[in-house]
Write an enzyme that holds these catalytic residues in place. Structure first.
Site, PDB file in Angstrom:
ATOM      1  N   ALA A   1     -26.484  12.897  85.841  1.00 40.93           N
ATOM      2  CA  ALA A   1     -27.776  13.132  86.489  1.00 40.93           C
ATOM      3  C   ALA A   1     -27.861  14.585  86.978  1.00 40.93           C
ATOM      4  O   ALA A   1     -28.883  15.260  86.777  1.00 40.93           O
ATOM      5  CB  ALA A   1     -27.965  12.156  87.653  1.00 40.93           C
TER       6      ALA A   1
ATOM      7  N   GLN B   1     -23.168   9.118  92.495  1.00 40.67           N
ATOM      8  CA  GLN B   1     -22.505  10.409  92.265  1.00 40.67           C
ATOM      9  C   GLN B   1     -22.445  10.731  90.767  1.00 40.67           C
ATOM     10  O   GLN B   1     -21.410  11.167  90.245  1.00 40.67           O
ATOM     11  CB  GLN B   1     -21.110  10.408  92.884  1.00 40.67           C
ATOM     12  CG  GLN B   1     -21.112  10.606  94.394  1.00 40.67           C
ATOM     13  CD  GLN B   1     -21.593  11.999  94.817  1.00 40.67           C
ATOM     14  OE1 GLN B   1     -21.495  12.967  94.073  1.00 40.67           O
ATOM     15  NE2 GLN B   1     -22.114  12.087  96.026  1.00 40.67           N
ATOM     16  N   SER B   2     -23.537  10.544  90.075  1.00 42.05           N
ATOM     17  CA  SER B   2     -23.565  10.780  88.626  1.00 42.05           C
ATOM     18  C   SER B   2     -23.488  12.267  88.293  1.00 42.05           C
ATOM     19  O   SER B   2     -24.356  13.051  88.700  1.00 42.05           O
ATOM     20  CB  SER B   2     -24.847  10.189  88.048  1.00 42.05           C
ATOM     21  OG  SER B   2     -25.042  10.636  86.718  1.00 42.05           O
ATOM     22  N   ASN B   3     -22.475  12.633  87.520  1.00 41.46           N
ATOM     23  CA  ASN B   3     -22.389  14.008  87.015  1.00 41.46           C
ATOM     24  C   ASN B   3     -23.440  14.250  85.939  1.00 41.46           C
ATOM     25  O   ASN B   3     -23.936  15.357  85.774  1.00 41.46           O
ATOM     26  CB  ASN B   3     -21.008  14.256  86.388  1.00 41.46           C
ATOM     27  CG  ASN B   3     -19.891  14.062  87.388  1.00 41.46           C
ATOM     28  OD1 ASN B   3     -19.829  14.754  88.390  1.00 41.46           O
ATOM     29  ND2 ASN B   3     -19.012  13.103  87.114  1.00 41.46           N
TER      30      ASN B   3
END
Ligand code: PLP
Length: 333
Positions: free
Chosen positions: A79, A75-77
């Site tokens: 990325a 859940q990388s913001n």
């Protein structure tokens, strides 16, 4: 220092708002709390990576890149904002996602940031936990180069000296707003992870002698490690700006008491912070970063570390789209 000497592609909505939170302040009964809304940077639901990407993507364009790579947790913001920036500039984007939490729920794996990665046209590959993800990414970048592409690889969180310039810029912006609004802040609080936000801010604040102590609330590493990472990056930022020694080791302060079980796993206090901010100020925190930062802010007000008569500014670093990836831990109707 003139930040305008560094190539930058404007993508964010800036200046971001600086707002008072009267209901949360009253509820906690301590200091007057303000919020710097970097959740409102505008790029694909916003967040702190946008400021970094303005400088990073300018470097990518300058070197003629046609594909951008980066890496992060599922859940990388970071990325997601990189995928959005690449789409906006007509570049391809390839993302390596690390399964850092062990969560297997469909929303975690496909909703929230992952949904937006795909909508922005990024391609994704997955990795198990515990690898050196930057090394993995650089290896994949070489396979693109071997196929004749020109890759630009962005380290996790966009946290190198170039990316951190975005948060030197944020410090300048915030101090400008304090003059406009006749405000004096006694403390600043931010979530701190890959260190670029914390490092850029502390360099900007110290370079201007703002006399505004900055507290980072850690989300992953123990305190010593976190402070060491921030200090090291702050020194690289100073070097880039032609400054020297404005940030002392003692200026870098992190509190890592609100991490709970680990990175990406919300603690009880994280969920309480998300709940309190949503109910008192209609502000959406996220389960990985700003929720832990908010938990630290709340607890340190309750404990009297931040006192009545003081004024605090909390940097909202964004990430609320991640809430839809965490439905398995959030309250339901
Ligand atoms: C990445 C991120 C942070 C941490 O910023 P760093 O520069 O990595 O320390 C904080 N909040 C959100 C929402 C983020 O996505």
């Amino acid at each position: 220092m003139q930040l305008s000497r560094f190539p930058r592609i404007r993508m964010g909505h800036m200046p971001t708002p600086l707002e008072h939170m009267p209901r949360l302040s009253a509820l906690l009964g301590g200091p007057e709390i303000w919020i710097k809304r970097d959740d409102c940077t505008g790029l694909s639901t916003g967040g702190n990576k946008t400021r970094k990407l303005e400088f990073l993507m300018a470097e990518a364009v300058a070197m003629g890149a046609d594909i951008v790579l980066t890496q992060g947790a599922t859940q990388s913001n970071h990325a997601r904002q990189t995928a959005a920036a690449a789409a906006k500039l007509g570049m391809d984007c390839h993302i390596l996602l690390e399964d850092r939490t062990g969560y297997n729920e469909p929303n975690y794996r496909m909703n929230g940031n992952v949904l937006l990665d795909v909508l922005h046209g990024a391609t994704i590959e997955h990795r198990g936990p515990g690898l050196d993800m930057n090394a993995e990414m650089f290896a994949v970048a070489e396979t693109f180069r071997a196929k004749g592409r020109t890759p630009y690889a962005i380290v996790g969180g966009g946290s190198n000296a170039t990316g951190a310039l975005g948060y030197v810029n944020c410090a300048l912006e915030l101090l400008g707003q304090t003059v406009e609004k006749d405000l004096v802040f006694d403390h600043m609080v931010t979530a701190t992870g890959s260190a670029g936000t914390h490092a850029g801010l502390i360099v900007g604040l110290k370079a201007l002698n703002a006399q505004l102590p900055l507290l980072g609330i850690g989300v992953r590493a123990p305190q010593e490690t976190q402070e060491g990472n921030v200090f090291k990056l702050a020194q690289a930022v100073e070097e880039k700006l032609g400054l020297q020694g404005v940030v002392k080791r003692a200026d870098v302060v992190a509190n890592c008491d609100y991490i709970g079980k680990g990175y990406g796993i919300p603690a009880e206090s994280t969920l309480e912070a998300i709940d309190l901010f949503a109910r008192t100020e209609a502000i959406l925190l996220d389960p990985v970063y700003s929720g832990k930062g908010g938990a630290g802010l709340i607890d340190l007000c309750r404990k009297g570390h931040f006192k009545k008569g003081e004024r605090i500014v909390f940097l909202h670093t964004g990430g609320a789209i991640g809430l839809t990836g965490y439905t398995h831990v959030l309250p339901h109707a």
